[in-house]
Every structure is written in C-alpha cells, then in structure tokens.
Write a protein that holds these residues in place. Structure first.
Motif, PDB file in Angstrom:
ATOM      1  N   GLU A   1       9.653   1.404   0.106  1.00 24.73           N
ATOM      2  CA  GLU A   1      10.267   1.986  -1.082  1.00 24.73           C
ATOM      3  C   GLU A   1       9.678   3.372  -1.269  1.00 24.73           C
ATOM      4  O   GLU A   1       8.470   3.557  -1.177  1.00 24.73           O
ATOM      5  CB  GLU A   1       9.956   1.109  -2.292  1.00 24.73           C
ATOM      6  N   ILE A   2      10.535   4.345  -1.505  1.00 19.99           N
ATOM      7  CA  ILE A   2      10.087   5.705  -1.748  1.00 19.99           C
ATOM      8  C   ILE A   2       9.976   5.877  -3.263  1.00 19.99           C
ATOM      9  O   ILE A   2      10.952   5.658  -3.988  1.00 19.99           O
ATOM     10  CB  ILE A   2      11.056   6.727  -1.131  1.00 19.99           C
ATOM     11  N   VAL A   3       8.781   6.227  -3.729  1.00 19.54           N
ATOM     12  CA  VAL A   3       8.493   6.272  -5.161  1.00 19.54           C
ATOM     13  C   VAL A   3       7.789   7.574  -5.538  1.00 19.54           C
ATOM     14  O   VAL A   3       7.220   8.240  -4.682  1.00 19.54           O
ATOM     15  CB  VAL A   3       7.605   5.076  -5.596  1.00 19.54           C
ATOM     16  N   ALA A   4       7.801   7.882  -6.822  1.00 16.30           N
ATOM     17  CA  ALA A   4       7.022   9.018  -7.337  1.00 16.30           C
ATOM     18  C   ALA A   4       5.548   8.630  -7.341  1.00 16.30           C
ATOM     19  O   ALA A   4       5.208   7.497  -7.655  1.00 16.30           O
ATOM     20  CB  ALA A   4       7.487   9.380  -8.737  1.00 16.30           C
ATOM     21  N   ARG A   5       4.700   9.593  -6.977  1.00 10.22           N
ATOM     22  CA  ARG A   5       3.244   9.326  -6.994  1.00 10.22           C
ATOM     23  C   ARG A   5       2.719   9.423  -8.409  1.00 10.22           C
ATOM     24  O   ARG A   5       3.157  10.131  -9.225  1.00 10.22           O
ATOM     25  CB  ARG A   5       2.505  10.347  -6.145  1.00 10.22           C
TER      26      ARG A   5
ATOM     27  N   ARG B   1       7.703  18.202  -1.899  1.00 10.78           N
ATOM     28  CA  ARG B   1       8.139  18.961  -3.079  1.00 10.78           C
ATOM     29  C   ARG B   1       8.336  18.048  -4.283  1.00 10.78           C
ATOM     30  O   ARG B   1       8.024  18.407  -5.414  1.00 10.78           O
ATOM     31  CB  ARG B   1       9.434  19.725  -2.761  1.00 10.78           C
ATOM     32  N   ARG B   2       8.815  16.854  -4.056  1.00 13.51           N
ATOM     33  CA  ARG B   2       9.045  15.890  -5.138  1.00 13.51           C
ATOM     34  C   ARG B   2       7.821  15.028  -5.431  1.00 13.51           C
ATOM     35  O   ARG B   2       7.883  14.170  -6.307  1.00 13.51           O
ATOM     36  CB  ARG B   2      10.219  14.989  -4.785  1.00 13.51           C
TER      37      ARG B   2
ATOM     38  N   ARG C   1       0.866  -1.175   0.000  1.00 11.05           N
ATOM     39  CA  ARG C   1       0.000   0.000   0.000  1.00 11.05           C
ATOM     40  C   ARG C   1       0.904   1.227   0.000  1.00 11.05           C
ATOM     41  O   ARG C   1       2.072   1.149   0.383  1.00 11.05           O
ATOM     42  CB  ARG C   1      -0.926   0.004   1.214  1.00 11.05           C
ATOM     43  N   MET C   2       0.358   2.358  -0.471  1.00 14.97           N
ATOM     44  CA  MET C   2       1.148   3.581  -0.522  1.00 14.97           C
ATOM     45  C   MET C   2       0.693   4.530   0.574  1.00 14.97           C
ATOM     46  O   MET C   2      -0.497   4.789   0.730  1.00 14.97           O
ATOM     47  CB  MET C   2       1.042   4.282  -1.878  1.00 14.97           C
ATOM     48  N   LEU C   3       1.672   5.045   1.305  1.00 16.39           N
ATOM     49  CA  LEU C   3       1.413   6.046   2.330  1.00 16.39           C
ATOM     50  C   LEU C   3       1.866   7.404   1.811  1.00 16.39           C
ATOM     51  O   LEU C   3       2.953   7.520   1.240  1.00 16.39           O
ATOM     52  CB  LEU C   3       2.179   5.714   3.617  1.00 16.39           C
ATOM     53  N   THR C   4       1.033   8.421   2.016  1.00 20.47           N
ATOM     54  CA  THR C   4       1.413   9.778   1.608  1.00 20.47           C
ATOM     55  C   THR C   4       1.225  10.786   2.733  1.00 20.47           C
ATOM     56  O   THR C   4       1.820  11.842   2.714  1.00 20.47           O
ATOM     57  CB  THR C   4       0.602  10.234   0.380  1.00 20.47           C
TER      58      THR C   4
END
Length: 103
Positions: free
Chosen positions: A99-103, A79-80, A5-8
């Motif tokens: 893992e840190i990824v672009a949304r 910012r990214r 899952r993605m956390l933001t």
C-alpha cells in the motif's frame, strides 16, 4: 493481517518489487478530479510485461496503468512524501501485499 513495515528507500523498494516481478506504473487521473496528480502503483506478474505498444487500431488511453522508469516514479513518490507499506518477510512466502501511503 500480517505484520507490516514501511519502505522509503529507493533501493529497498526496487529490490522488494523486483523480488515479486513488479514494475513501477502511473495511472493518469481525470482532469475533472480536483487533484489531477497521477496515481502511483506497482504492477506485478504478467501486467508488468504487457506490450506497451498500443498499435494503430487501439485507443491511446484505456485507463490502464502505464509502466514507467523508476526515476519518474520516485520523483513523484518523494515529492509527495510517500512510503510503501509491505508485509514483513516470512521465510518461504513471497507476499505481494503493498500500500502506498503518506509518511
């Protein structure tokens, strides 16, 4: 691989990291690299508690990540437009895959 899952959200990321004894960190990139933006990462366990005092006899930069405050980390994260992908929670398991990824 486990489901992810993605956390933001800042609070959910902080809570996820805290549950795994994680801390925000930044590794500076070389100025020789075209995109010399700092590299975001999370460090866990003992690395999160290493003494940040380099002392007189140690070089100031050994290429190791620098533990930073969450505000500084999230400023770059937002910012990214990044997201943190983590394994879905499974009862009885404290998975630190991320893992840190672009949304």
């Amino acid at each position: 691989m486990a489901e992810t899952r993605m956390l933001t959200g800042h609070d959910e990321i902080r809570d996820w990291a805290a549950a795994r004894m994680g801390a925000p960190a930044i590794r500076q990139t070389s100025t020789a690299i075209e995109n010399n933006e700092p590299f975001l990462l999370l460090v866990f366990d003992q690395r999160a508690y290493e003494d940040q005092d380099q002392g007189q006899d140690r070089p100031t930069d050994l290429g190791a990540p620098e533990i930073v405050e969450w505000d500084e980390w999230f400023e770059i994260f937002d910012r990214r437009n990044l997201g943190l992908v983590v394994a879905k929670d499974v009862p009885g398991v404290r998975e630190s895959f991320h893992e840190i990824v672009a949304r």
